[in-house]
Design an enzyme around this catalytic site. Structure first.
Site, short mmCIF file in Angstrom:
data_model
loop_
_atom_site.label_atom_id
_atom_site.label_comp_id
_atom_site.label_asym_id
_atom_site.label_seq_id
_atom_site.Cartn_x
_atom_site.Cartn_y
_atom_site.Cartn_z
N ALA A 1 0.85 -1.20 0.00
CA ALA A 1 0.00 0.00 0.00
C ALA A 1 0.88 1.24 0.00
O ALA A 1 1.99 1.23 0.53
CB ALA A 1 -0.88 -0.01 1.24
N GLY B 1 1.63 -5.44 0.83
CA GLY B 1 0.42 -5.67 0.01
C GLY B 1 0.74 -6.24 -1.36
O GLY B 1 -0.12 -6.91 -1.97
N GLU C 1 0.82 -9.75 -0.77
CA GLU C 1 -0.56 -10.20 -0.51
C GLU C 1 -1.33 -10.37 -1.83
O GLU C 1 -2.13 -11.30 -1.98
CB GLU C 1 -1.26 -9.24 0.44
CG GLU C 1 -0.66 -9.33 1.84
CD GLU C 1 -1.22 -8.30 2.80
OE1 GLU C 1 -1.05 -7.10 2.52
OE2 GLU C 1 -1.82 -8.69 3.82
N GLU D 1 5.54 -4.81 7.09
CA GLU D 1 4.60 -3.92 7.80
C GLU D 1 4.99 -3.69 9.27
O GLU D 1 4.75 -2.63 9.83
CB GLU D 1 3.18 -4.50 7.75
CG GLU D 1 2.49 -4.39 6.40
CD GLU D 1 2.72 -5.61 5.50
OE1 GLU D 1 3.73 -6.33 5.70
OE2 GLU D 1 1.90 -5.82 4.60
N1 COA Z 1 4.34 3.65 -0.38
C1 COA Z 1 4.58 4.82 -0.94
N2 COA Z 1 5.70 5.12 -1.61
C2 COA Z 1 6.64 4.16 -1.68
C3 COA Z 1 6.47 2.90 -1.10
C4 COA Z 1 5.24 2.66 -0.43
N3 COA Z 1 4.95 1.47 0.12
N4 COA Z 1 7.58 2.17 -1.32
C5 COA Z 1 8.40 2.94 -2.04
N5 COA Z 1 7.85 4.16 -2.25
C6 COA Z 1 8.41 5.28 -3.00
C7 COA Z 1 9.56 5.95 -2.26
O1 COA Z 1 9.04 6.89 -1.32
C8 COA Z 1 10.27 6.59 -3.39
O2 COA Z 1 9.59 7.76 -3.79
P1 COA Z 1 10.41 9.14 -4.12
O3 COA Z 1 11.30 8.77 -5.26
O4 COA Z 1 9.32 10.11 -4.47
O5 COA Z 1 11.15 9.46 -2.87
C9 COA Z 1 10.15 5.60 -4.52
O6 COA Z 1 9.01 4.80 -4.19
C10 COA Z 1 11.35 4.69 -4.69
O7 COA Z 1 11.56 4.04 -3.42
P2 COA Z 1 12.97 4.07 -2.65
O8 COA Z 1 12.72 3.77 -1.22
O9 COA Z 1 13.70 5.33 -2.96
O10 COA Z 1 13.71 2.84 -3.37
P3 COA Z 1 14.85 1.93 -2.74
O11 COA Z 1 15.41 1.12 -3.88
O12 COA Z 1 15.83 2.74 -1.95
O13 COA Z 1 14.11 0.95 -1.71
C11 COA Z 1 12.34 -0.52 -0.98
C12 COA Z 1 13.15 0.04 -2.18
C13 COA Z 1 11.23 -1.39 -1.54
C14 COA Z 1 13.26 -1.36 -0.10
C15 COA Z 1 11.76 0.65 -0.16
O14 COA Z 1 11.12 1.55 -1.05
C16 COA Z 1 10.75 0.25 0.89
O15 COA Z 1 11.13 -0.30 1.94
N6 COA Z 1 9.46 0.54 0.65
C17 COA Z 1 8.42 0.35 1.64
C18 COA Z 1 7.84 -1.03 1.57
C19 COA Z 1 6.91 -1.19 2.75
O16 COA Z 1 7.27 -1.09 3.90
N7 COA Z 1 5.63 -1.44 2.47
C20 COA Z 1 4.68 -1.58 3.53
C21 COA Z 1 3.44 -0.90 3.18
S1 COA Z 1 2.29 -1.04 4.49
#
Ligand code: COA
Length: 264
Positions: free
Chosen positions: A68, A114, A117, A137
């Site tokens: 999400a 998600g 999921e 999460e």
């Molecule tokens: N929701 C909203 N935006 C998200 C996102 C999420 N779940 N996951 C990634 N993004 C966005 C980042 O904010 C970033 O946006 P920006 O360029 O405007 O700053 C873009 O996607 C790229 O992500 P980034 O974190 O810079 O890439 P990365 O290669 O450094 O890391 C992940 C990749 C997947 C490890 C990291 O993005 C992450 O941990 N995401 C969250 C996943 C998560 O916890 N999901 C749970 C949802 S309840």
């Protein structure tokens, strides 16, 4: 046929519909509009006569979907959160699970929260060797809420599911395959062609038999009553024995030719 969405790509050829989550700059995080579009697309394919099999994948090379859009949770209340988890969240995942058509997740990179999921609600998960799966999460103080705890426990057993959910760690696709969570891994450059090959294989089967197989196998996990599940399985095969597809399958075997199943 092509349909227009803001956050999805949609294409249909040879009775296979591909739905691509399409916000690669945000790693295909499911914002609310994307969730609503996904629900609408799933309802459409459920009823679409030209769709026998569905592939779900993510745009870009980096991610299938990272869950999400976290900004949705900013300042959210418990009641609003509950509504959001149910509609469209629960509606999307449950529809995928009970839809009488096979759904293949083609996981092309990060498949987190998600995103995992969504994949877990699919019937098949194939992934690129570089893909990474997990449910992080816990790191923002919540747990998976679109069926992740329940479906992971059913797929992996409680002990592994707790490891995944309570540590929030990311696991390589190859490890997820060894655990039986996903069907196969392959080099990323052949992922979509392999997904399509699998989908086309399935389009050649009887849609009646596919829908019964999906229903009976899912029900076997949901029911604790073995005799009831076995009775439903017997009922399902009996119904299939009365279909034109079964008559065609038997005739084709005896005549040493490929069957032509029409779903009748
Ligand atoms: N929701 C909203 N935006 C998200 C996102 C999420 N779940 N996951 C990634 N993004 C966005 C980042 O904010 C970033 O946006 P920006 O360029 O405007 O700053 C873009 O996607 C790229 O992500 P980034 O974190 O810079 O890439 P990365 O290669 O450094 O890391 C992940 C990749 C997947 C490890 C990291 O993005 C992450 O941990 N995401 C969250 C996943 C998560 O916890 N999901 C749970 C949802 S309840």
């Amino acid at each position: 046929m092509k349909k227009k969405y803001q956050y999805l790509l949609y294409s249909n050829t040879d009775n296979v519909t591909t739905i691509t989550l399409n916000d690669p700059d945000k790693l295909n995080a499911l914002n609310l509009d994307m969730q609503r579009e996904l629900l609408s697309a799933l309802r459409y394919v459920r009823d679409d006569e030209n769709t026998r099999v569905i592939i779900i994948t993510g745009a870009g090379k980096k991610a299938f979907c990272v869950g999400a859009d976290i900004s949705v949770f900013e300042g959210i209340s418990a009641i609003k959160g509950y509504q959001l988890m149910r509609d469209p969240g629960y509606e999307i995942h449950r529809l995928m699970e009970i839809m009488e058509k096979p759904i293949i997740a083609a996981v092309n990179g990060y498949c987190l929260a998600g995103g995992l999921e969504v994949a877990l609600a699919c019937d098949f998960i194939i992934a690129s060797e570089e893909a990474v799966l997990g449910v992080p999460e816990i790191n923002i103080g919540i747990i998976p809420g679109w069926g992740g705890c329940v479906r992971l426990a059913r797929a992996l057993g409680a002990r592994r599911a707790k490891e995944w959910v309570m540590t929030g760690k990311r696991f390589p696709a190859t490890e997820a395959k060894d655990l039986g969570l996903i069907n196969r891994t392959m080099p990323g450059n052949v992922l979509m062609s392999e997904a399509r090959k699998l989908a086309l294989d399935l389009t050649a089967k009887s849609p009646n038999a596919l829908k019964m197989a999906k229903m009976v196998i899912n029900l076997s996990l949901e029911s604790s009553d073995t005799d009831a599940a076995l009775a439903i399985e017997r009922g399902a095969i009996s119904i299939l024995m009365g279909t034109e597809d079964c008559a065609e399958g038997v005739a084709a075997f005896l005549e040493k030719r490929p069957p032509n199943f029409k779903g009748s």
